[in-house]
Design a protein around this motif. Structure first.
Motif, PDB file in Angstrom:
ATOM      1  N   LYS A 282       0.841  -1.197   0.000  1.00 54.68           N
ATOM      2  CA  LYS A 282       0.000   0.000   0.000  1.00 54.68           C
ATOM      3  C   LYS A 282       0.876   1.247   0.000  1.00 54.68           C
ATOM      4  N   ARG A 283       0.266   2.359  -0.400  1.00 55.62           N
ATOM      5  CA  ARG A 283       0.945   3.660  -0.446  1.00 55.62           C
ATOM      6  C   ARG A 283       2.261   3.573  -1.205  1.00 55.62           C
ATOM      7  N   VAL A 284       2.224   2.903  -2.352  1.00 56.10           N
ATOM      8  CA  VAL A 284       3.417   2.759  -3.184  1.00 56.10           C
ATOM      9  C   VAL A 284       3.691   4.098  -3.870  1.00 56.10           C
ATOM     10  N   ALA A 285       4.928   4.585  -3.749  1.00 53.24           N
ATOM     11  CA  ALA A 285       5.251   5.898  -4.301  1.00 53.24           C
ATOM     12  C   ALA A 285       6.679   5.908  -4.834  1.00 53.24           C
ATOM     13  N   PRO A 286       6.885   6.460  -6.032  1.00 50.80           N
ATOM     14  CA  PRO A 286       8.255   6.603  -6.556  1.00 50.80           C
ATOM     15  C   PRO A 286       8.972   7.745  -5.845  1.00 50.80           C
ATOM     16  N   LEU A 287      10.263   7.573  -5.594  1.00 53.70           N
ATOM     17  CA  LEU A 287      11.046   8.592  -4.907  1.00 53.70           C
ATOM     18  C   LEU A 287      11.788   9.481  -5.912  1.00 53.70           C
ATOM     19  N   ASP A 288      12.489  10.457  -5.388  1.00 49.82           N
ATOM     20  CA  ASP A 288      13.085  11.482  -6.242  1.00 49.82           C
ATOM     21  C   ASP A 288      14.073  10.918  -7.253  1.00 49.82           C
ATOM     22  N   VAL A 289      14.783   9.853  -6.872  1.00 51.14           N
ATOM     23  CA  VAL A 289      15.782   9.316  -7.792  1.00 51.14           C
ATOM     24  C   VAL A 289      15.136   8.816  -9.079  1.00 51.14           C
ATOM     25  N   LEU A 290      13.905   8.293  -8.991  1.00 56.45           N
ATOM     26  CA  LEU A 290      13.187   7.878 -10.198  1.00 56.45           C
ATOM     27  C   LEU A 290      12.730   9.087 -10.995  1.00 56.45           C
ATOM     28  N   GLN A 291      12.306  10.123 -10.282  1.00 60.12           N
ATOM     29  CA  GLN A 291      11.861  11.334 -10.954  1.00 60.12           C
ATOM     30  C   GLN A 291      12.989  11.943 -11.778  1.00 60.12           C
ATOM     31  N   GLU A 292      14.185  11.930 -11.210  1.00 57.01           N
ATOM     32  CA  GLU A 292      15.324  12.513 -11.909  1.00 57.01           C
ATOM     33  C   GLU A 292      15.701  11.709 -13.139  1.00 57.01           C
ATOM     34  N   GLY A 293      15.392  10.405 -13.134  1.00 55.68           N
ATOM     35  CA  GLY A 293      15.766   9.561 -14.261  1.00 55.68           C
ATOM     36  C   GLY A 293      14.724   9.477 -15.359  1.00 55.68           C
ATOM     37  N   ARG A 294      13.594  10.137 -15.177  1.00 56.71           N
ATOM     38  CA  ARG A 294      12.540  10.088 -16.199  1.00 56.71           C
ATOM     39  C   ARG A 294      12.967  10.812 -17.456  1.00 56.71           C
ATOM     40  N   ILE A 295      12.496  10.298 -18.586  1.00 55.21           N
ATOM     41  CA  ILE A 295      12.792  10.920 -19.869  1.00 55.21           C
ATOM     42  C   ILE A 295      11.574  11.728 -20.298  1.00 55.21           C
ATOM     43  N   PRO A 296      11.688  13.063 -20.391  1.00 53.70           N
ATOM     44  CA  PRO A 296      10.540  13.876 -20.810  1.00 53.70           C
ATOM     45  C   PRO A 296      10.090  13.503 -22.213  1.00 53.70           C
ATOM     46  N   ALA A 297       8.788  13.494 -22.411  1.00 52.46           N
ATOM     47  CA  ALA A 297       8.213  13.151 -23.712  1.00 52.46           C
ATOM     48  C   ALA A 297       7.533  14.380 -24.305  1.00 52.46           C
ATOM     49  N   SER A 298       7.248  14.285 -25.598  1.00 49.45           N
ATOM     50  CA  SER A 298       6.685  15.435 -26.305  1.00 49.45           C
ATOM     51  C   SER A 298       5.182  15.548 -26.142  1.00 49.45           C
ATOM     52  N   ASP A 299       4.506  14.444 -25.795  1.00 53.81           N
ATOM     53  CA  ASP A 299       3.058  14.499 -25.614  1.00 53.81           C
ATOM     54  C   ASP A 299       2.651  13.554 -24.490  1.00 53.81           C
ATOM     55  N   GLU A 300       1.390  13.661 -24.093  1.00 53.80           N
ATOM     56  CA  GLU A 300       0.904  12.910 -22.942  1.00 53.80           C
ATOM     57  C   GLU A 300       0.901  11.412 -23.193  1.00 53.80           C
ATOM     58  N   ALA A 301       0.510  10.986 -24.397  1.00 52.15           N
ATOM     59  CA  ALA A 301       0.453   9.556 -24.698  1.00 52.15           C
ATOM     60  C   ALA A 301       1.842   8.923 -24.611  1.00 52.15           C
ATOM     61  N   GLU A 302       2.836   9.616 -25.168  1.00 47.90           N
ATOM     62  CA  GLU A 302       4.199   9.099 -25.115  1.00 47.90           C
ATOM     63  C   GLU A 302       4.720   9.076 -23.684  1.00 47.90           C
ATOM     64  N   GLN A 303       4.380  10.118 -22.894  1.00 46.25           N
ATOM     65  CA  GLN A 303       4.802  10.157 -21.500  1.00 46.25           C
ATOM     66  C   GLN A 303       4.145   9.046 -20.689  1.00 46.25           C
ATOM     67  N   PHE A 304       2.881   8.770 -20.987  1.00 50.52           N
ATOM     68  CA  PHE A 304       2.167   7.691 -20.307  1.00 50.52           C
ATOM     69  C   PHE A 304       2.876   6.357 -20.546  1.00 50.52           C
ATOM     70  N   ASP A 305       3.201   6.067 -21.802  1.00 51.71           N
ATOM     71  CA  ASP A 305       3.883   4.805 -22.120  1.00 51.71           C
ATOM     72  C   ASP A 305       5.257   4.731 -21.466  1.00 51.71           C
ATOM     73  N   SER A 306       5.968   5.860 -21.455  1.00 54.74           N
ATOM     74  CA  SER A 306       7.286   5.880 -20.828  1.00 54.74           C
ATOM     75  C   SER A 306       7.183   5.611 -19.334  1.00 54.74           C
ATOM     76  N   ASP A 307       6.214   6.253 -18.683  1.00 55.80           N
ATOM     77  CA  ASP A 307       6.024   6.036 -17.252  1.00 55.80           C
ATOM     78  C   ASP A 307       5.565   4.616 -16.953  1.00 55.80           C
ATOM     79  N   PHE A 308       4.723   4.069 -17.828  1.00 56.71           N
ATOM     80  CA  PHE A 308       4.228   2.704 -17.628  1.00 56.71           C
ATOM     81  C   PHE A 308       5.384   1.700 -17.672  1.00 56.71           C
ATOM     82  N   MET A 309       6.273   1.840 -18.654  1.00 58.19           N
ATOM     83  CA  MET A 309       7.401   0.919 -18.763  1.00 58.19           C
ATOM     84  C   MET A 309       8.369   1.110 -17.593  1.00 58.19           C
ATOM     85  N   LEU A 310       8.545   2.359 -17.154  1.00 56.87           N
ATOM     86  CA  LEU A 310       9.406   2.599 -15.991  1.00 56.87           C
ATOM     87  C   LEU A 310       8.811   1.936 -14.755  1.00 56.87           C
TER      88      LEU A 310
END
Length: 388
Positions: free
Chosen positions: A338-366
């Protein structure tokens, strides 16, 4: 720096996009709050354009109260992603109820899609109290959102809002009318029939609410995970899958050590399993009929206190943990996260995407990659998987 002008639904100083626009609205806040919230690096003045006129807010003194309304950001002319793409995960499960895929699992995305279509969501009829079915996890996808062996499903439940107090109120009024006609009060059986009649009459007028429950299927590591905090929601998912998949390809997950025993040992030894660290939320509950419980919230449990509680017959039933400094969660004695949450180190490693759909897929795979490793390490910490 010069002035910053609000225009076209966003505020910019030429390079820095801001997610607020000033417009007449019902909500009133001070412009200084907008200034601070957006962290705009501008000075000495900030200009907002409203429908009626411009107003100036000085960052060095007086403030002007404005009516503002948040709206979606327009595309940035520079092509850079907006700040919300960099700070918010579009896809992350908050609760994990974990199951194993049976060895017989062999559904391709197309085969699973075909099976789920048998129970695709359709709004309930006027006389239906509830309705459920599978819907696309993304507007542009089918019932199975598949990426590199990872499937995302979505179960939608419709429920009519018809409170018991409303039914009882109308039933009492109906019973009073019947009493005048027949000369005596309705009995228990007749009152039950009156309530059923009132319910049938009110259902077509009731409002509907919709609730979605997401399901992640990891075909590579044989996990099936439901994003649900309540057991009832998980039962809805399992029931919906059982109706369309034959044989049922999901089995419970069992471990060599029970989560309660393992968590208690971690506290007594003051040592978490590999890649985990113990956080400050803990619950110890008695194993006898009293079920007495002691909870520590945002407080580290002293080793002596733990030993006293264990000697008194208590076990750890909830324990906050952090995995690899990347994900925090609370483990329960039922092997739920329960209360599963990503921490800052994951946030820093995210790859920004150009649109919401691409960002959704990127976040899903992460999310799939991180949580899959977390579950593997947690399984190892609990002594490995136990054959049923």
């Amino acid at each position: 720096m010069g002035e910053t002008t609000a225009y076209g639904g966003s505020v910019r100083d030429g390079s820095f996009p801001i997610g607020a626009v000033v417009r007449p609205a019902s909500k009133i806040i001070t412009a200084v709050a907008v200034f601070r919230k957006t962290r705009c690096p501008c000075a000495p003045g900030l200009f907002f354009r409203t429908r009626r006129k411009q107003r100036v807010v000085s960052s060095h003194g007086s403030t002007t109260t404005l009516r503002i309304q948040s709206i979606p950001l327009l595309p940035d002319p520079s092509g850079r992603p907006h700040p919300f793409n960099q700070t918010k995960f579009f896809m992350w499960f908050k609760n994990l109820r974990v199951y194993r895929l049976a060895p017989s699992w062999g559904f391709t995305p197309e085969a699973l899609e075909s099976a789920l279509e048998k129970l695709s969501f359709r709004p309930g009829a006027a006389s239906d109290m509830t309705a459920l079915g599978w819907t696309p996890a993304r507007p542009e996808s089918g019932l199975v959102h598949a990426l590199d062996g990872q499937y995302l499903l979505n179960l939608r439940v419709e429920k009519k809002l018809l409170p018991t107090t409303v039914i009882n109120q109308f039933a009492r009024a109906k019973a009073a009318e019947i009493e005048e006609q027949q000369g005596y009060r309705p009995g228990r059986k007749q009152m039950k029939e009156i309530k059923e009649q009132v319910t049938d009459e009110l259902l077509p007028k009731a409002f509907s609410i919709y609730r979605d429950t997401r399901v992640w299927v990891d075909t590579r590591n044989r996990w099936l995970v439901v994003d649900a905090a309540a057991a009832a929601k998980c039962d809805e998912v399992m029931g919906a899958l059982a109706k369309v998949l034959d044989p049922f390809p999901v089995v419970p997950l069992y471990t060599e050590m029970s989560p309660a025993s393992a968590m208690t040992n971690w506290l007594i030894s003051d040592e978490a399993p590999v890649n985990f660290s113990i956080d400050q939320d803990t619950e110890l509950r008695s194993t006898n009929e009293s079920r007495a419980a002691v909870r520590y919230v945002r407080q580290t449990v002293e080793l002596d206190d733990v030993r006293k509680h264990v000697e008194a017959g208590k076990q750890c039933t909830r324990l906050a943990l952090t995995w690899a400094d990347r994900v925090s969660f609370v483990l329960t004695d039922g092997l739920d996260l329960k209360r599963v949450a990503p921490l800052d180190v994951l946030q820093e490693g995210r790859i920004p995407a150009s649109d919401e759909a691409e960002q959704f897929d990127s976040d899903f795979m992460l999310m799939c990659g991180e949580l899959s490793q977390l579950l593997d390490d947690l399984l190892a910490g609990l002594g490995g998987e136990k054959n049923a």
